[in-house]
Design a protein around this motif. Sequence first.
Motif, PDB file in Angstrom:
ATOM      1  N   GLY A 169       0.809  -1.211   0.000  1.00  0.00           N
ATOM      2  CA  GLY A 169       0.000   0.000   0.000  1.00  0.00           C
ATOM      3  C   GLY A 169       0.845   1.265   0.000  1.00  0.00           C
ATOM      4  O   GLY A 169       0.550   2.227  -0.730  1.00  0.00           O
ATOM      5  N   LEU A 170       1.892   1.279   0.797  1.00  0.00           N
ATOM      6  CA  LEU A 170       2.770   2.452   0.869  1.00  0.00           C
ATOM      7  C   LEU A 170       3.443   2.720  -0.478  1.00  0.00           C
ATOM      8  O   LEU A 170       3.538   3.875  -0.915  1.00  0.00           O
ATOM      9  N   LEU A 171       3.895   1.670  -1.151  1.00  0.00           N
ATOM     10  CA  LEU A 171       4.578   1.852  -2.426  1.00  0.00           C
ATOM     11  C   LEU A 171       3.602   2.208  -3.549  1.00  0.00           C
ATOM     12  O   LEU A 171       3.970   2.915  -4.491  1.00  0.00           O
ATOM     13  N   LEU A 172       2.384   1.714  -3.456  1.00  0.00           N
ATOM     14  CA  LEU A 172       1.377   2.129  -4.437  1.00  0.00           C
ATOM     15  C   LEU A 172       1.114   3.626  -4.334  1.00  0.00           C
ATOM     16  O   LEU A 172       0.933   4.308  -5.348  1.00  0.00           O
ATOM     17  N   GLU A 173       1.124   4.142  -3.114  1.00  0.00           N
ATOM     18  CA  GLU A 173       0.854   5.570  -2.926  1.00  0.00           C
ATOM     19  C   GLU A 173       1.952   6.434  -3.535  1.00  0.00           C
ATOM     20  O   GLU A 173       1.667   7.514  -4.059  1.00  0.00           O
ATOM     21  N   VAL A 174       3.188   5.973  -3.511  1.00  0.00           N
ATOM     22  CA  VAL A 174       4.295   6.745  -4.098  1.00  0.00           C
ATOM     23  C   VAL A 174       4.592   6.293  -5.526  1.00  0.00           C
ATOM     24  O   VAL A 174       5.630   6.639  -6.089  1.00  0.00           O
ATOM     25  N   ARG A 175       3.705   5.458  -6.090  1.00  0.00           N
ATOM     26  CA  ARG A 175       3.751   5.053  -7.502  1.00  0.00           C
ATOM     27  C   ARG A 175       4.969   4.198  -7.847  1.00  0.00           C
ATOM     28  O   ARG A 175       5.456   4.227  -8.974  1.00  0.00           O
ATOM     29  N   ARG A 176       5.448   3.440  -6.897  1.00  0.00           N
ATOM     30  CA  ARG A 176       6.494   2.451  -7.171  1.00  0.00           C
ATOM     31  C   ARG A 176       5.796   1.112  -7.418  1.00  0.00           C
ATOM     32  O   ARG A 176       5.812   0.200  -6.603  1.00  0.00           O
ATOM     33  N   PHE A 177       5.179   0.985  -8.587  1.00  0.00           N
ATOM     34  CA  PHE A 177       4.267  -0.117  -8.857  1.00  0.00           C
ATOM     35  C   PHE A 177       4.990  -1.467  -8.945  1.00  0.00           C
ATOM     36  O   PHE A 177       4.471  -2.480  -8.473  1.00  0.00           O
ATOM     37  N   HIS A 178       6.169  -1.503  -9.551  1.00  0.00           N
ATOM     38  CA  HIS A 178       6.891  -2.776  -9.660  1.00  0.00           C
ATOM     39  C   HIS A 178       7.276  -3.304  -8.284  1.00  0.00           C
ATOM     40  O   HIS A 178       7.084  -4.491  -7.978  1.00  0.00           O
ATOM     41  N   ASP A 179       7.815  -2.429  -7.442  1.00  0.00           N
ATOM     42  CA  ASP A 179       8.204  -2.855  -6.100  1.00  0.00           C
ATOM     43  C   ASP A 179       6.983  -3.249  -5.263  1.00  0.00           C
ATOM     44  O   ASP A 179       7.061  -4.170  -4.439  1.00  0.00           O
ATOM     45  N   ALA A 180       5.863  -2.553  -5.471  1.00  0.00           N
ATOM     46  CA  ALA A 180       4.631  -2.935  -4.769  1.00  0.00           C
ATOM     47  C   ALA A 180       4.213  -4.344  -5.170  1.00  0.00           C
ATOM     48  O   ALA A 180       3.776  -5.143  -4.327  1.00  0.00           O
ATOM     49  N   GLY A 181       4.372  -4.676  -6.453  1.00  0.00           N
ATOM     50  CA  GLY A 181       4.054  -6.027  -6.903  1.00  0.00           C
ATOM     51  C   GLY A 181       4.962  -7.073  -6.289  1.00  0.00           C
ATOM     52  O   GLY A 181       4.530  -8.185  -5.970  1.00  0.00           O
ATOM     53  N   GLN A 182       6.237  -6.716  -6.081  1.00  0.00           N
ATOM     54  CA  GLN A 182       7.173  -7.648  -5.449  1.00  0.00           C
ATOM     55  C   GLN A 182       6.808  -7.904  -3.987  1.00  0.00           C
ATOM     56  O   GLN A 182       6.904  -9.037  -3.498  1.00  0.00           O
ATOM     57  N   ALA A 183       6.374  -6.867  -3.278  1.00  0.00           N
ATOM     58  CA  ALA A 183       5.932  -7.044  -1.893  1.00  0.00           C
ATOM     59  C   ALA A 183       4.681  -7.920  -1.832  1.00  0.00           C
ATOM     60  O   ALA A 183       4.546  -8.778  -0.945  1.00  0.00           O
ATOM     61  N   ALA A 184       3.767  -7.712  -2.788  1.00  0.00           N
ATOM     62  CA  ALA A 184       2.565  -8.547  -2.849  1.00  0.00           C
ATOM     63  C   ALA A 184       2.930  -9.997  -3.168  1.00  0.00           C
ATOM     64  O   ALA A 184       2.296 -10.940  -2.667  1.00  0.00           O
ATOM     65  N   LEU A 185       3.962 -10.193  -3.997  1.00  0.00           N
ATOM     66  CA  LEU A 185       4.429 -11.551  -4.307  1.00  0.00           C
ATOM     67  C   LEU A 185       4.964 -12.241  -3.058  1.00  0.00           C
ATOM     68  O   LEU A 185       4.716 -13.438  -2.849  1.00  0.00           O
ATOM     69  N   LEU A 186       5.677 -11.504  -2.207  1.00  0.00           N
ATOM     70  CA  LEU A 186       6.164 -12.089  -0.954  1.00  0.00           C
ATOM     71  C   LEU A 186       5.004 -12.550  -0.086  1.00  0.00           C
ATOM     72  O   LEU A 186       5.036 -13.658   0.480  1.00  0.00           O
ATOM     73  N   PHE A 187       3.960 -11.723   0.017  1.00  0.00           N
ATOM     74  CA  PHE A 187       2.777 -12.123   0.788  1.00  0.00           C
ATOM     75  C   PHE A 187       2.132 -13.363   0.177  1.00  0.00           C
ATOM     76  O   PHE A 187       1.781 -14.313   0.903  1.00  0.00           O
ATOM     77  N   SER A 188       1.959 -13.373  -1.141  1.00  0.00           N
ATOM     78  CA  SER A 188       1.340 -14.515  -1.811  1.00  0.00           C
ATOM     79  C   SER A 188       2.149 -15.785  -1.594  1.00  0.00           C
ATOM     80  O   SER A 188       1.587 -16.876  -1.415  1.00  0.00           O
ATOM     81  N   THR A 189       3.469 -15.652  -1.607  1.00  0.00           N
ATOM     82  CA  THR A 189       4.343 -16.799  -1.352  1.00  0.00           C
ATOM     83  C   THR A 189       4.099 -17.376   0.029  1.00  0.00           C
ATOM     84  O   THR A 189       3.986 -18.601   0.203  1.00  0.00           O
ATOM     85  N   ASN A 190       4.005 -16.501   1.018  1.00  0.00           N
ATOM     86  CA  ASN A 190       3.787 -16.957   2.385  1.00  0.00           C
ATOM     87  C   ASN A 190       2.414 -17.621   2.538  1.00  0.00           C
ATOM     88  O   ASN A 190       2.284 -18.641   3.222  1.00  0.00           O
ATOM     89  N   VAL A 191       1.397 -17.043   1.906  1.00  0.00           N
ATOM     90  CA  VAL A 191       0.046 -17.624   1.990  1.00  0.00           C
ATOM     91  C   VAL A 191       0.034 -19.010   1.346  1.00  0.00           C
ATOM     92  O   VAL A 191      -0.499 -19.975   1.919  1.00  0.00           O
ATOM     93  N   ALA A 192       0.600 -19.115   0.146  1.00  0.00           N
ATOM     94  CA  ALA A 192       0.618 -20.405  -0.542  1.00  0.00           C
ATOM     95  C   ALA A 192       1.375 -21.454   0.272  1.00  0.00           C
ATOM     96  O   ALA A 192       0.953 -22.616   0.358  1.00  0.00           O
ATOM     97  N   ALA A 193       2.483 -21.051   0.881  1.00  0.00           N
ATOM     98  CA  ALA A 193       3.276 -21.992   1.676  1.00  0.00           C
ATOM     99  C   ALA A 193       2.513 -22.447   2.918  1.00  0.00           C
ATOM    100  O   ALA A 193       2.533 -23.626   3.277  1.00  0.00           O
ATOM    101  N   ILE A 194       1.841 -21.508   3.589  1.00  0.00           N
ATOM    102  CA  ILE A 194       1.080 -21.877   4.796  1.00  0.00           C
ATOM    103  C   ILE A 194      -0.046 -22.843   4.446  1.00  0.00           C
ATOM    104  O   ILE A 194      -0.265 -23.850   5.135  1.00  0.00           O
ATOM    105  N   ILE A 195      -0.766 -22.564   3.364  1.00  0.00           N
ATOM    106  CA  ILE A 195      -1.873 -23.444   2.980  1.00  0.00           C
ATOM    107  C   ILE A 195      -1.338 -24.816   2.574  1.00  0.00           C
ATOM    108  O   ILE A 195      -1.868 -25.853   2.996  1.00  0.00           O
ATOM    109  N   GLY A 196      -0.281 -24.833   1.757  1.00  0.00           N
ATOM    110  CA  GLY A 196       0.261 -26.107   1.306  1.00  0.00           C
ATOM    111  C   GLY A 196       0.795 -26.969   2.437  1.00  0.00           C
ATOM    112  O   GLY A 196       0.480 -28.160   2.537  1.00  0.00           O
ATOM    113  N   THR A 197       1.584 -26.362   3.328  1.00  0.00           N
ATOM    114  CA  THR A 197       2.132 -27.137   4.455  1.00  0.00           C
ATOM    115  C   THR A 197       1.052 -27.465   5.475  1.00  0.00           C
ATOM    116  O   THR A 197       1.097 -28.531   6.095  1.00  0.00           O
TER     117      THR A 197
END
Length: 344
Positions: A169-197
């Motif tokens: 959210g913070l990076l979206l506000e300052v228009r760093r869209f690529h880095d915001a996507g990378q932070a969202a990818l980290l969250f998605s990775t953690n969610v997928a890992a928790i569900i899978g394990t």
Amino acid sequence: MPEITGADVERMTASLFIEPGWRSRGLSKFWTLLILAALIASAGVVGDSTATVIGAMIVAPLMTPILGSALAFVLVDRRHLIRSVLLVVAGSASVIAVGYLVGWIGAPPDDFAGNSQVASRISPHLIDLLAALATGTAGAFALARADVSDALPGVAIAISLVPPLAVTGLLLEVRRFHDAGQAALLFSTNVAAIIGTGITVFLIFQVRAAAQAAGRRVGRLRGTSLASVAALLVLVAVPLTIGTVAVTRDRQLAADAGPAARAWAAGHGWEVESVTARDGRVDITVLGQPPAPDPQGLRRALDTAGAGDAPLLLHVVGGASLSCPPRTGQCAVTTSIGSSNTSS
């Protein structure tokens, strides 16, 4: 391995399945703690405070619906599976919105360029997936085993759920869209890992059999459903692998460029302050007194060192500043001032 009983299954479902309705104590608790955790995490990121961000990890309740999704999947409880997934999605969107709002109020002028909390969450790699898999396993194990449930706060600290969303959210506000996507990818990775394990641990502990023995209705678990979860983990592993390869390449590029840059700078009486590489580009900062050295010489040195395909950004910091004490009428040279030059 201790046997899971029907009582254990009831304890687990009571802990993970949040009933709907605004009068539900579980739902009001979830949203209250989530919004507070989002505010704490966002403030901690803006202030670059590790202790504050850790506090947000402890408060954040997102682990509950994520593990609830895994348990509902194993029990083939579609009603609670849909509710848990919707809570994860709605909760994630809310944290991003809070981060955006906090960024709008207090984003720094440099757009978090030197913020360590942001930097640590915008370059997810395969090691992050490995850590998430281990943490998800620990969380599911602690939940299934009542005698080790005291480990859950440590699991909450180890897994990064709310902070990456706040950073998004913070990076979206300052228009760093690529880095915001990378932070969202980290969250998605953690969610997928928790569900899978979580699914894996619950199946190993034979939660389905315990639920059936206790008279709880359990649906049929299809192989295609398990395959879809495995595919989800593979899906998040692909960009993480790409990121890991890119980081390895950048490290080698910086290692190759460093000696050549130092030799070039020494030949001009200058000093190399830093040599870094990111996304295949070499960034070099040099310090010294005028005249500035010829950047083409550095370009040729890098070409010879094997970095000929890498663009070069050269920061030249030189010259002099004047110190003028009050009421003396005299100024003296004291420190160097900065300028920059580029060559590619």
